[in-house]
Design a protein around this motif. Sequence first.
Motif, PDB file in Angstrom:
ATOM      1  N   ASN A  39       0.830  -1.207   0.000  1.00 55.08           N
ATOM      2  CA  ASN A  39       0.000   0.000   0.000  1.00 55.08           C
ATOM      3  C   ASN A  39       0.865   1.258   0.000  1.00 55.08           C
ATOM      4  O   ASN A  39       0.570   2.221  -0.708  1.00 55.08           O
ATOM      5  CB  ASN A  39      -0.935   0.011   1.203  1.00 55.08           C
ATOM      6  CG  ASN A  39      -2.074  -0.958   1.052  1.00 55.08           C
ATOM      7  OD1 ASN A  39      -2.355  -1.459  -0.031  1.00 55.08           O
ATOM      8  ND2 ASN A  39      -2.734  -1.252   2.159  1.00 55.08           N
ATOM      9  N   ASN A  40       1.921   1.244   0.789  1.00 52.88           N
ATOM     10  CA  ASN A  40       2.830   2.404   0.819  1.00 52.88           C
ATOM     11  C   ASN A  40       3.476   2.617  -0.543  1.00 52.88           C
ATOM     12  O   ASN A  40       3.625   3.745  -0.998  1.00 52.88           O
ATOM     13  CB  ASN A  40       3.889   2.234   1.894  1.00 52.88           C
ATOM     14  CG  ASN A  40       3.324   2.403   3.278  1.00 52.88           C
ATOM     15  OD1 ASN A  40       2.326   3.078   3.471  1.00 52.88           O
ATOM     16  ND2 ASN A  40       3.951   1.780   4.256  1.00 52.88           N
ATOM     17  N   ARG A  41       3.865   1.539  -1.205  1.00 51.06           N
ATOM     18  CA  ARG A  41       4.469   1.650  -2.538  1.00 51.06           C
ATOM     19  C   ARG A  41       3.449   2.171  -3.554  1.00 51.06           C
ATOM     20  O   ARG A  41       3.780   2.960  -4.435  1.00 51.06           O
ATOM     21  CB  ARG A  41       5.012   0.302  -2.994  1.00 51.06           C
ATOM     22  CG  ARG A  41       6.223  -0.161  -2.229  1.00 51.06           C
ATOM     23  CD  ARG A  41       6.573  -1.598  -2.597  1.00 51.06           C
ATOM     24  NE  ARG A  41       7.698  -2.069  -1.833  1.00 51.06           N
ATOM     25  CZ  ARG A  41       8.962  -1.977  -2.228  1.00 51.06           C
ATOM     26  NH1 ARG A  41       9.262  -1.434  -3.378  1.00 51.06           N
ATOM     27  NH2 ARG A  41       9.933  -2.427  -1.453  1.00 51.06           N
ATOM     28  N   LEU A  42       2.203   1.707  -3.424  1.00 53.79           N
ATOM     29  CA  LEU A  42       1.142   2.127  -4.344  1.00 53.79           C
ATOM     30  C   LEU A  42       0.843   3.610  -4.256  1.00 53.79           C
ATOM     31  O   LEU A  42       0.444   4.231  -5.249  1.00 53.79           O
ATOM     32  CB  LEU A  42      -0.143   1.345  -4.060  1.00 53.79           C
ATOM     33  CG  LEU A  42      -0.246  -0.021  -4.678  1.00 53.79           C
ATOM     34  CD1 LEU A  42      -1.456  -0.759  -4.122  1.00 53.79           C
ATOM     35  CD2 LEU A  42      -0.323   0.071  -6.185  1.00 53.79           C
ATOM     36  N   ARG A  43       1.010   4.199  -3.071  1.00 56.93           N
ATOM     37  CA  ARG A  43       0.699   5.611  -2.873  1.00 56.93           C
ATOM     38  C   ARG A  43       1.534   6.512  -3.774  1.00 56.93           C
ATOM     39  O   ARG A  43       1.167   7.660  -4.034  1.00 56.93           O
ATOM     40  CB  ARG A  43       0.877   6.021  -1.409  1.00 56.93           C
ATOM     41  CG  ARG A  43      -0.129   5.382  -0.497  1.00 56.93           C
ATOM     42  CD  ARG A  43      -1.524   5.930  -0.733  1.00 56.93           C
ATOM     43  NE  ARG A  43      -2.503   5.102  -0.050  1.00 56.93           N
ATOM     44  CZ  ARG A  43      -3.607   4.627  -0.602  1.00 56.93           C
ATOM     45  NH1 ARG A  43      -3.885   4.902  -1.851  1.00 56.93           N
ATOM     46  NH2 ARG A  43      -4.434   3.893   0.081  1.00 56.93           N
ATOM     47  N   ARG A  44       2.657   6.017  -4.284  1.00 55.46           N
ATOM     48  CA  ARG A  44       3.453   6.807  -5.223  1.00 55.46           C
ATOM     49  C   ARG A  44       2.680   7.049  -6.516  1.00 55.46           C
ATOM     50  O   ARG A  44       2.884   8.054  -7.192  1.00 55.46           O
ATOM     51  CB  ARG A  44       4.751   6.073  -5.568  1.00 55.46           C
ATOM     52  CG  ARG A  44       5.666   5.888  -4.414  1.00 55.46           C
ATOM     53  CD  ARG A  44       6.878   5.087  -4.825  1.00 55.46           C
ATOM     54  NE  ARG A  44       7.597   4.651  -3.638  1.00 55.46           N
ATOM     55  CZ  ARG A  44       8.396   3.623  -3.604  1.00 55.46           C
ATOM     56  NH1 ARG A  44       8.604   2.903  -4.691  1.00 55.46           N
ATOM     57  NH2 ARG A  44       9.003   3.284  -2.489  1.00 55.46           N
ATOM     58  N   ARG A  87      -5.148  -0.103 -18.219  1.00 57.49           N
ATOM     59  CA  ARG A  87      -3.767  -0.108 -18.723  1.00 57.49           C
ATOM     60  C   ARG A  87      -2.816   0.538 -17.716  1.00 57.49           C
ATOM     61  O   ARG A  87      -1.741   0.023 -17.443  1.00 57.49           O
ATOM     62  CB  ARG A  87      -3.713   0.616 -20.060  1.00 57.49           C
ATOM     63  CG  ARG A  87      -2.358   0.610 -20.684  1.00 57.49           C
ATOM     64  CD  ARG A  87      -2.387   1.280 -22.029  1.00 57.49           C
ATOM     65  NE  ARG A  87      -1.059   1.252 -22.614  1.00 57.49           N
ATOM     66  CZ  ARG A  87      -0.776   1.685 -23.808  1.00 57.49           C
ATOM     67  NH1 ARG A  87      -1.731   2.163 -24.571  1.00 57.49           N
ATOM     68  NH2 ARG A  87       0.447   1.642 -24.253  1.00 57.49           N
ATOM     69  N   TYR A  88      -3.229   1.668 -17.144  1.00 58.44           N
ATOM     70  CA  TYR A  88      -2.400   2.343 -16.148  1.00 58.44           C
ATOM     71  C   TYR A  88      -2.241   1.477 -14.904  1.00 58.44           C
ATOM     72  O   TYR A  88      -1.136   1.320 -14.372  1.00 58.44           O
ATOM     73  CB  TYR A  88      -2.996   3.700 -15.792  1.00 58.44           C
ATOM     74  CG  TYR A  88      -2.194   4.440 -14.738  1.00 58.44           C
ATOM     75  CD1 TYR A  88      -0.916   4.916 -15.020  1.00 58.44           C
ATOM     76  CD2 TYR A  88      -2.709   4.658 -13.472  1.00 58.44           C
ATOM     77  CE1 TYR A  88      -0.178   5.589 -14.062  1.00 58.44           C
ATOM     78  CE2 TYR A  88      -1.974   5.332 -12.507  1.00 58.44           C
ATOM     79  CZ  TYR A  88      -0.714   5.790 -12.805  1.00 58.44           C
ATOM     80  OH  TYR A  88       0.022   6.444 -11.850  1.00 58.44           O
ATOM     81  N   LEU A  89      -3.334   0.884 -14.432  1.00 62.21           N
ATOM     82  CA  LEU A  89      -3.269   0.028 -13.245  1.00 62.21           C
ATOM     83  C   LEU A  89      -2.376  -1.180 -13.483  1.00 62.21           C
ATOM     84  O   LEU A  89      -1.597  -1.581 -12.615  1.00 62.21           O
ATOM     85  CB  LEU A  89      -4.675  -0.396 -12.830  1.00 62.21           C
ATOM     86  CG  LEU A  89      -5.584   0.742 -12.360  1.00 62.21           C
ATOM     87  CD1 LEU A  89      -6.988   0.230 -12.104  1.00 62.21           C
ATOM     88  CD2 LEU A  89      -5.025   1.444 -11.140  1.00 62.21           C
ATOM     89  N   ARG A  90      -2.455  -1.763 -14.680  1.00 57.09           N
ATOM     90  CA  ARG A  90      -1.568  -2.896 -15.000  1.00 57.09           C
ATOM     91  C   ARG A  90      -0.105  -2.462 -15.028  1.00 57.09           C
ATOM     92  O   ARG A  90       0.780  -3.205 -14.619  1.00 57.09           O
ATOM     93  CB  ARG A  90      -1.959  -3.512 -16.338  1.00 57.09           C
ATOM     94  CG  ARG A  90      -3.156  -4.395 -16.250  1.00 57.09           C
ATOM     95  CD  ARG A  90      -3.372  -5.188 -17.544  1.00 57.09           C
ATOM     96  NE  ARG A  90      -4.668  -5.796 -17.517  1.00 57.09           N
ATOM     97  CZ  ARG A  90      -5.760  -5.305 -18.091  1.00 57.09           C
ATOM     98  NH1 ARG A  90      -5.703  -4.182 -18.779  1.00 57.09           N
ATOM     99  NH2 ARG A  90      -6.908  -5.929 -18.013  1.00 57.09           N
ATOM    100  N   SER A  91       0.146  -1.243 -15.512  1.00 59.95           N
ATOM    101  CA  SER A  91       1.534  -0.764 -15.549  1.00 59.95           C
ATOM    102  C   SER A  91       2.088  -0.609 -14.130  1.00 59.95           C
ATOM    103  O   SER A  91       3.267  -0.884 -13.886  1.00 59.95           O
ATOM    104  CB  SER A  91       1.647   0.550 -16.328  1.00 59.95           C
ATOM    105  OG  SER A  91       1.130   1.642 -15.593  1.00 59.95           O
ATOM    106  N   ASN A  97       5.778  -5.494  -9.366  1.00 59.09           N
ATOM    107  CA  ASN A  97       6.176  -6.901  -9.430  1.00 59.09           C
ATOM    108  C   ASN A  97       7.552  -7.107 -10.045  1.00 59.09           C
ATOM    109  O   ASN A  97       8.122  -8.192  -9.925  1.00 59.09           O
ATOM    110  CB  ASN A  97       5.139  -7.717 -10.193  1.00 59.09           C
ATOM    111  CG  ASN A  97       3.893  -7.929  -9.389  1.00 59.09           C
ATOM    112  OD1 ASN A  97       3.943  -8.059  -8.173  1.00 59.09           O
ATOM    113  ND2 ASN A  97       2.756  -7.943 -10.058  1.00 59.09           N
ATOM    114  N   ASN A  98       8.082  -6.083 -10.705  1.00 53.77           N
ATOM    115  CA  ASN A  98       9.396  -6.205 -11.323  1.00 53.77           C
ATOM    116  C   ASN A  98      10.445  -5.312 -10.685  1.00 53.77           C
ATOM    117  O   ASN A  98      11.487  -5.058 -11.270  1.00 53.77           O
ATOM    118  CB  ASN A  98       9.274  -5.942 -12.829  1.00 53.77           C
ATOM    119  CG  ASN A  98       8.543  -7.069 -13.508  1.00 53.77           C
ATOM    120  OD1 ASN A  98       9.029  -8.194 -13.549  1.00 53.77           O
ATOM    121  ND2 ASN A  98       7.346  -6.805 -14.012  1.00 53.77           N
ATOM    122  N   THR A  99      10.170  -4.872  -9.453  1.00 54.30           N
ATOM    123  CA  THR A  99      11.133  -4.090  -8.687  1.00 54.30           C
ATOM    124  C   THR A  99      11.814  -5.011  -7.682  1.00 54.30           C
ATOM    125  O   THR A  99      11.144  -5.644  -6.864  1.00 54.30           O
ATOM    126  CB  THR A  99      10.424  -2.948  -7.930  1.00 54.30           C
ATOM    127  OG1 THR A  99       9.780  -2.098  -8.881  1.00 54.30           O
ATOM    128  CG2 THR A  99      11.412  -2.142  -7.102  1.00 54.30           C
TER     129      THR A  99
END
Length: 115
Positions: free
Chosen positions: A59-64, A78-82, A88-90
Amino acid sequence: MEGLIDSLSPLPAEARRSITFDRGTEFTAWRHLKAGLGVDAWFCDPKSPWQKGTVENTNNRLRRYLPRKADPTVFTDRYLRSICDRLNNTPRKCLGYQTPAEVFRLNLMERVTSP
């Protein structure tokens, strides 16, 4: 719940045995998951965020990308998938600097190929 079922159903059953929710009202239809996927649902105790540490960290990462006050309906799929792809790739220190996608694939392959 339909969105979760649609998203998780392509995964092998081994990769979706249970899901843990917080106590938000958005999860009141949790029984639908059991019927739709055969997935057991668990709930954290009230005021116990440590029981879902990965969720809190994510959740903290998503807030960015998704500010708390943002209207979620304005974001495209499309934006949400990005965002999902980025997260998932960090690489993560807690995963030995592997990405969540790498660790997931490795664990999934081990389960599929193990006798």
